[in-house]
Design a protein around this motif. Structure first.
Motif, PDB file in Angstrom:
ATOM      1  N   ARG A 270      42.908  97.690  48.211  1.00 49.97           N
ATOM      2  CA  ARG A 270      41.968  97.040  49.122  1.00 49.97           C
ATOM      3  C   ARG A 270      41.579  97.998  50.253  1.00 49.97           C
ATOM      4  O   ARG A 270      40.408  98.108  50.611  1.00 49.97           O
ATOM      5  CB  ARG A 270      42.598  95.768  49.695  1.00 49.97           C
ATOM      6  CG  ARG A 270      41.595  94.889  50.453  1.00 49.97           C
ATOM      7  CD  ARG A 270      42.263  93.614  50.959  1.00 49.97           C
ATOM      8  NE  ARG A 270      42.792  92.827  49.853  1.00 49.97           N
ATOM      9  CZ  ARG A 270      44.065  92.511  49.689  1.00 49.97           C
ATOM     10  NH1 ARG A 270      44.968  92.960  50.568  1.00 49.97           N
ATOM     11  NH2 ARG A 270      44.459  91.774  48.681  1.00 49.97           N
ATOM     12  N   LYS A 271      42.560  98.680  50.815  1.00 53.46           N
ATOM     13  CA  LYS A 271      42.275  99.643  51.878  1.00 53.46           C
ATOM     14  C   LYS A 271      41.423 100.796  51.360  1.00 53.46           C
ATOM     15  O   LYS A 271      40.511 101.269  52.033  1.00 53.46           O
ATOM     16  CB  LYS A 271      43.588 100.177  52.463  1.00 53.46           C
ATOM     17  CG  LYS A 271      44.346  99.159  53.308  1.00 53.46           C
ATOM     18  CD  LYS A 271      45.586  99.791  53.910  1.00 53.46           C
ATOM     19  CE  LYS A 271      46.321  98.792  54.810  1.00 53.46           C
ATOM     20  NZ  LYS A 271      47.541  99.398  55.408  1.00 53.46           N
ATOM     21  N   LYS A 272      41.716 101.245  50.145  1.00 53.65           N
ATOM     22  CA  LYS A 272      40.966 102.350  49.554  1.00 53.65           C
ATOM     23  C   LYS A 272      39.516 101.958  49.336  1.00 53.65           C
ATOM     24  O   LYS A 272      38.598 102.737  49.602  1.00 53.65           O
ATOM     25  CB  LYS A 272      41.613 102.759  48.229  1.00 53.65           C
ATOM     26  CG  LYS A 272      40.944 103.949  47.565  1.00 53.65           C
ATOM     27  CD  LYS A 272      41.674 104.325  46.292  1.00 53.65           C
ATOM     28  CE  LYS A 272      41.005 105.517  45.620  1.00 53.65           C
ATOM     29  NZ  LYS A 272      41.705 105.882  44.342  1.00 53.65           N
ATOM     30  N   ASN A 273      39.293 100.741  48.879  1.00 52.55           N
ATOM     31  CA  ASN A 273      37.930 100.275  48.636  1.00 52.55           C
ATOM     32  C   ASN A 273      37.144 100.153  49.937  1.00 52.55           C
ATOM     33  O   ASN A 273      35.948 100.415  49.990  1.00 52.55           O
ATOM     34  CB  ASN A 273      37.952  98.924  47.917  1.00 52.55           C
ATOM     35  CG  ASN A 273      38.459  99.047  46.485  1.00 52.55           C
ATOM     36  OD1 ASN A 273      38.362 100.114  45.877  1.00 52.55           O
ATOM     37  ND2 ASN A 273      39.013  97.961  45.950  1.00 52.55           N
ATOM     38  N   ARG A 274      37.811  99.741  51.016  1.00 54.48           N
ATOM     39  CA  ARG A 274      37.148  99.625  52.306  1.00 54.48           C
ATOM     40  C   ARG A 274      36.707 100.989  52.819  1.00 54.48           C
ATOM     41  O   ARG A 274      35.637 101.135  53.402  1.00 54.48           O
ATOM     42  CB  ARG A 274      38.084  98.966  53.318  1.00 54.48           C
ATOM     43  CG  ARG A 274      38.275  97.463  53.088  1.00 54.48           C
ATOM     44  CD  ARG A 274      39.243  96.883  54.095  1.00 54.48           C
ATOM     45  NE  ARG A 274      39.409  95.447  53.896  1.00 54.48           N
ATOM     46  CZ  ARG A 274      40.258  94.701  54.578  1.00 54.48           C
ATOM     47  NH1 ARG A 274      41.025  95.262  55.524  1.00 54.48           N
ATOM     48  NH2 ARG A 274      40.353  93.402  54.346  1.00 54.48           N
ATOM     49  N   VAL A 275      37.553 101.995  52.614  1.00 55.61           N
ATOM     50  CA  VAL A 275      37.213 103.346  53.054  1.00 55.61           C
ATOM     51  C   VAL A 275      36.043 103.896  52.250  1.00 55.61           C
ATOM     52  O   VAL A 275      35.154 104.572  52.772  1.00 55.61           O
ATOM     53  CB  VAL A 275      38.436 104.274  52.913  1.00 55.61           C
ATOM     54  CG1 VAL A 275      38.044 105.713  53.180  1.00 55.61           C
ATOM     55  CG2 VAL A 275      39.532 103.849  53.875  1.00 55.61           C
ATOM     56  N   GLN A 276      35.992 103.574  50.965  1.00 53.67           N
ATOM     57  CA  GLN A 276      34.950 104.115  50.088  1.00 53.67           C
ATOM     58  C   GLN A 276      33.632 103.365  50.229  1.00 53.67           C
ATOM     59  O   GLN A 276      32.586 103.815  49.803  1.00 53.67           O
ATOM     60  CB  GLN A 276      35.428 104.052  48.633  1.00 53.67           C
ATOM     61  CG  GLN A 276      36.569 105.001  48.323  1.00 53.67           C
ATOM     62  CD  GLN A 276      37.051 104.878  46.893  1.00 53.67           C
ATOM     63  OE1 GLN A 276      36.745 103.924  46.199  1.00 53.67           O
ATOM     64  NE2 GLN A 276      37.810 105.875  46.442  1.00 53.67           N
ATOM     65  N   ASP A 277      33.671 102.164  50.836  1.00 55.49           N
ATOM     66  CA  ASP A 277      32.449 101.364  50.980  1.00 55.49           C
ATOM     67  C   ASP A 277      32.005 101.378  52.444  1.00 55.49           C
ATOM     68  O   ASP A 277      32.474 100.609  53.273  1.00 55.49           O
ATOM     69  CB  ASP A 277      32.738  99.920  50.551  1.00 55.49           C
ATOM     70  CG  ASP A 277      31.447  99.087  50.476  1.00 55.49           C
ATOM     71  OD1 ASP A 277      30.429  99.566  50.999  1.00 55.49           O
ATOM     72  OD2 ASP A 277      31.498  97.991  49.887  1.00 55.49           O
ATOM     73  N   PRO A 278      31.073 102.277  52.814  1.00 58.33           N
ATOM     74  CA  PRO A 278      30.674 102.416  54.226  1.00 58.33           C
ATOM     75  C   PRO A 278      30.021 101.164  54.778  1.00 58.33           C
ATOM     76  O   PRO A 278      30.154 100.849  55.958  1.00 58.33           O
ATOM     77  CB  PRO A 278      29.697 103.586  54.202  1.00 58.33           C
ATOM     78  CG  PRO A 278      29.176 103.636  52.785  1.00 58.33           C
ATOM     79  CD  PRO A 278      30.329 103.184  51.945  1.00 58.33           C
ATOM     80  N   ILE A 279      29.331 100.413  53.932  1.00 57.64           N
ATOM     81  CA  ILE A 279      28.658  99.184  54.409  1.00 57.64           C
ATOM     82  C   ILE A 279      29.701  98.170  54.831  1.00 57.64           C
ATOM     83  O   ILE A 279      29.610  97.561  55.897  1.00 57.64           O
ATOM     84  CB  ILE A 279      27.768  98.596  53.297  1.00 57.64           C
ATOM     85  CG1 ILE A 279      26.639  99.589  52.962  1.00 57.64           C
ATOM     86  CG2 ILE A 279      27.185  97.270  53.732  1.00 57.64           C
ATOM     87  CD1 ILE A 279      25.729  99.123  51.856  1.00 57.64           C
ATOM     88  N   GLU A 280      30.732  98.004  53.965  1.00 59.28           N
ATOM     89  CA  GLU A 280      31.789  97.051  54.273  1.00 59.28           C
ATOM     90  C   GLU A 280      32.544  97.495  55.510  1.00 59.28           C
ATOM     91  O   GLU A 280      32.943  96.681  56.352  1.00 59.28           O
ATOM     92  CB  GLU A 280      32.746  96.915  53.091  1.00 59.28           C
ATOM     93  CG  GLU A 280      33.844  95.906  53.313  1.00 59.28           C
ATOM     94  CD  GLU A 280      34.758  95.763  52.108  1.00 59.28           C
ATOM     95  OE1 GLU A 280      35.851  95.178  52.261  1.00 59.28           O
ATOM     96  OE2 GLU A 280      34.391  96.266  51.031  1.00 59.28           O
ATOM     97  N   THR A 281      32.708  98.812  55.650  1.00 57.00           N
ATOM     98  CA  THR A 281      33.420  99.339  56.806  1.00 57.00           C
ATOM     99  C   THR A 281      32.676  99.039  58.100  1.00 57.00           C
ATOM    100  O   THR A 281      33.241  98.660  59.122  1.00 57.00           O
ATOM    101  CB  THR A 281      33.613 100.862  56.664  1.00 57.00           C
ATOM    102  OG1 THR A 281      34.324 101.116  55.456  1.00 57.00           O
ATOM    103  CG2 THR A 281      34.415 101.421  57.837  1.00 57.00           C
ATOM    104  N   GLN A 282      31.299  99.216  58.062  1.00 52.66           N
ATOM    105  CA  GLN A 282      30.498  98.955  59.250  1.00 52.66           C
ATOM    106  C   GLN A 282      30.528  97.477  59.629  1.00 52.66           C
ATOM    107  O   GLN A 282      30.541  97.124  60.791  1.00 52.66           O
ATOM    108  CB  GLN A 282      29.068  99.414  59.001  1.00 52.66           C
ATOM    109  CG  GLN A 282      28.941 100.927  58.887  1.00 52.66           C
ATOM    110  CD  GLN A 282      27.527 101.337  58.511  1.00 52.66           C
ATOM    111  OE1 GLN A 282      26.626 100.485  58.389  1.00 52.66           O
ATOM    112  NE2 GLN A 282      27.313 102.628  58.337  1.00 52.66           N
ATOM    113  N   GLN A 283      30.533  96.606  58.602  1.00 50.08           N
ATOM    114  CA  GLN A 283      30.579  95.183  58.870  1.00 50.08           C
ATOM    115  C   GLN A 283      31.912  94.791  59.477  1.00 50.08           C
ATOM    116  O   GLN A 283      31.980  93.916  60.310  1.00 50.08           O
ATOM    117  CB  GLN A 283      30.318  94.405  57.578  1.00 50.08           C
ATOM    118  CG  GLN A 283      28.901  94.592  57.054  1.00 50.08           C
ATOM    119  CD  GLN A 283      28.708  93.878  55.729  1.00 50.08           C
ATOM    120  OE1 GLN A 283      29.685  93.476  55.069  1.00 50.08           O
ATOM    121  NE2 GLN A 283      27.459  93.720  55.326  1.00 50.08           N
TER     122      GLN A 283
END
Length: 283
Positions: A270-283
């Protein structure tokens, strides 16, 4: 005593003044080395090629086997200061719960990839892992004044932890209900073999005076055990009840280990996916 026997005896029988203390210097060093090696294995080899993983498991198995041979040899040597005699104590036969890595590792590094091999790896990552953890945390019955035995038992059980965690990390994308079902079947097979050995060999060994404490997997209907908690339960309940408690208890702890592994993997992904998804990270 021949020169060869003298070399073996002096090398393996070296004694220390007292048993290592619980959480003394030796125990703590062994725990720290186990943790360090486990971290290194997971960090550097969790995505290793299958051939590399097989080689790593083979090296670990070879070390465990050589140390076990030394343990069995010195256990069979009896020296009274003048004469050396050989007599094997069959209750030392290496088919206990913690001995199973010596039988499971070859399937990992020799077999082609198949469901049975995955089942073996699942067993190493759950049942074998928790057995190693328990002994590393509470080595109350494995320490002695024989230096070699202390080293052997800490390496053996430490490797159970190292390779148990490594098998979980290596198979992290396959941690599902089927994965755990496979490991339960392997445990059931080992327990069944142990029961057959207890029922068939114990009466023979007792009659011949070769061992009165032969108790593989500590599930013999004839002999109590020295395992924490279970040794207190054994004399208080009928044997069938003890056996049910044993199997259920071990399976429950293995299930807890599996749940922790699955939880860690899910959190990591889950943490890895958040780092790889910049849109989700910005949200």
């Amino acid at each position: 005593m021949t020169t060869f026997e003298d070399i073996i005896y002096r090398g393996l029988e070296f004694r220390i003044e007292a048993e290592p203390g619980l959480y003394g210097a030796f125990h703590i060093i062994c725990i720290l080395l186990t943790i360090a090696l486990t971290v290194c294995m997971v960090v550097f080899f969790r995505d290793a090629k299958d051939s590399t993983m097989r080689t790593i498991v083979f090296v670990g198995w070879l070390i465990m086997i050589l140390l076990e041979i030394g343990k069995q040899v010195i256990g069979a040597m009896n020296y009274d200061g003048t004469t050396l005699t050989w007599s094997y104590y069959w209750h030392w036969f290496p088919f206990q719960f913690c001995s199973t890595p010596m039988y499971t590792f070859p399937f990992v590094f020799l077999m082609k990839d198949c469901k049975f091999r995955k089942a073996i790896m699942a067993y190493i990552a759950t049942f074998s892992l928790f057995a190693g953890i328990i002994v590393m945390i509470l080595p109350t019955t494995v320490f002695s004044t024989r230096a070699f035995t202390n080293v052997q038992t800490m390496v053996h059980h430490g490797f159970q932890v190292v390779f148990g965690v490594y098998m979980a990390a290596y198979n992290r994308h396959h941690l599902n209900k089927r994965f755990f079902a496979w490991c339960m079947m392997v445990f059931g097979a080992f327990a069944s073999i142990a029961m057959i050995l207890n029922l068939t060999l114990y009466p023979v060994l007792l009659e011949k005076g070769l061992s009165k404490n032969f108790n593989m997997f500590y599930i013999s209907p004839y002999v109590n055990n020295d395992l924490p908690i279970l040794s207190s339960i054994y004399p208080l309940v009928p044997y069938p009840v003890y056996l049910i408690i044993y199997i259920f208890g071990f399976t429950l702890v293995a299930a807890l280990v599996y749940a922790i592994e699955k939880g860690i993997v899910a959190l990591t992904l889950r943490k890895k996916n958040r780092v790889q998804d910049p849109i989700e990270t910005q949200q």
